[in-house]
Design an enzyme around this catalytic site. Structure first.
Site, PDB file in Angstrom:
ATOM      1  N   SER A  23       0.839  -1.222   0.034  1.00 33.51           N
ATOM      2  CA  SER A  23       0.858  -0.223  -0.141  1.00 33.51           C
ATOM      3  C   SER A  23       0.908   1.072   0.392  1.00 33.51           C
ATOM      4  O   SER A  23      -0.141   2.496   0.041  1.00 33.51           O
ATOM      5  CB  SER A  23      -1.469  -0.085   1.175  1.00 33.51           C
ATOM      6  N   ILE A  24       1.832   0.915   0.333  1.00 34.00           N
ATOM      7  CA  ILE A  24       2.984   2.886   0.026  1.00 34.00           C
ATOM      8  C   ILE A  24       2.590   3.102  -1.543  1.00 34.00           C
ATOM      9  O   ILE A  24       2.330   4.373  -1.239  1.00 34.00           O
ATOM     10  CB  ILE A  24       4.575   2.045   0.289  1.00 34.00           C
TER      11      ILE A  24
END
Length: 358
Positions: free
Chosen positions: A65-66
């Site tokens: 999810s970065i």
């Protein structure tokens, strides 16, 4: 003691010590950490092992999810150029979206996880993640699970397709292409949304978490990221590949008030609050701005003008506009949490300790 390579400004020796301790204890197997002050790197460290040998300077891995912070940056750039209005209905750009009660869903609702579309409710399987048209068409057709804009419910995978389709409708380019041409390329950053084959030999496979209780995906989902199908696909909420250096280089744009990609006013828009409360999916307190997490009781950060987010398994990035500092940590051994863990938090705190002494 584990061998850590790279460079570290003497003010930030605590960061090197923290990474060394993580690797020596086995908390980390392979990892990298980077700190930028303004647009200058002051820490760029890596160490440990991958499935093929030592973690090297050019090792990259799936950061989960970065990737959302990269997608959000693309949208912020379009808004800054006047091509995207966050308060406009999604249907202005994507007419097929205006069905099933979504006529008044705004772009900002996609950015802040408040659109009510946290998952696919139609017939959808893992292979469909690689079919952009199917993934986006199903989302356009389905009903929201709650009143859009009233509260957040983490759109773990769907957010990338939702925002990415808006970007595609505006620019005529896929999110991965726009990102490569407008962000990673100009910045010289080794980050990819849709990884070309020639980089496969540099990829550190993530090590699945031993324990991944809901709402985290099942453990076998981590192994999916080892496949060529996953790497080639553009999965703009979870499929990005990079390392701490590339993540910090790109997100340092935020910490410097827009850098070369955004005006100062365009950068400040990230702080437009979209939700502040217990997230329906994560079950924890989250305060969302436009595409990033903001300081809250669930994400305590030293300075108010800070944005941050973490990836499944432990990766994290923090961009502090007050301090002008960006910190990123990327690793291959995954823990069970969706949005970071103690290893990354420890490195961020070590960076702040160095900043206090400088």
């Amino acid at each position: 003691m584990a061998d850590v390579e790279g460079f570290c400004d003497e003010r930030f020796t605590a960061v090197r010590e923290a990474l060394t301790a993580n690797l020596s204890s086995g908390a980390d197997v392979g990892a990298s950490v980077a700190v930028y002050l303004g647009d200058e790197p002051v820490v760029d460290l890596w160490g440990g092992q991958t499935q093929d040998g030592p973690w090297r300077r050019d090792t990259i891995t799936n950061v989960w999810s970065i990737t959302k912070t990269m997608t959000a940056l693309c949208a912020l750039m379009l808004a800054d150029r006047g091509e995207l209005d966050f308060h406009a209905p999604v249907a202005r750009y994507w007419p097929e979206f205006a069905v099933a009660g979504k006529e008044r869903v705004e772009v900002r609702h996609l950015m802040g996880h408040t659109a009510g579309l946290p998952k696919w409710t139609g017939r959808f399987n893992g292979a469909d993640l690689y079919d952009w048209e199917k993934a986006t068409s199903l989302l356009a057709a389905q009903e929201p699970e709650w009143e859009p804009g009233t509260e957040s419910g983490y759109h773990a995978l769907t957010q990338g397709y939702l925002v990415g389709e808006v970007v595609r409708r505006i620019t005529g380019r896929t999110l991965g292409t726009f990102f490569r041409e407008e962000v990673a390329g100009p910045l010289g950053a080794d980050f990819h949304i849709g990884l070309p084959t020639e980089h496969d030999h540099r990829v550190a496979h993530v090590i699945p978490p031993e324990d991944a209780p809901p709402p985290a995906p099942p453990r076998h989902m981590a192994e999916v990221s080892w496949t060529s199908d996953w790497r080639r696909a553009e999965i703009p909420a979870a499929g990005g590949h990079g390392n701490a250096r590339s993540v910090a280089r790109i997100q340092s744009v935020m910490a410097t008030g827009g850098g070369s990609l955004l005006s100062a006013a365009g950068c400040e828009r990230v702080f437009e609050q979209q939700s502040d409360g217990v997230d329906r999916v994560l079950g924890t307190w989250v305060r969302f701005g436009l595409g990033y997490g903001l300081p809250s009781r669930g994400l305590p950060l030293p300075n108010p003008r800070t944005v941050a987010w973490g990836g499944w398994g432990g990766s994290i990035v923090v961009a502090d506009l007050d301090a002008g500092m960006t910190v990123s940590y990327v690793m291959n051994r995954m823990a069970g949490g969706l949005t970071g863990d103690a290893r990354g938090a420890g490195l961020v705190l070590a960076a702040y300790a160095g900043l206090a002494e400088s």
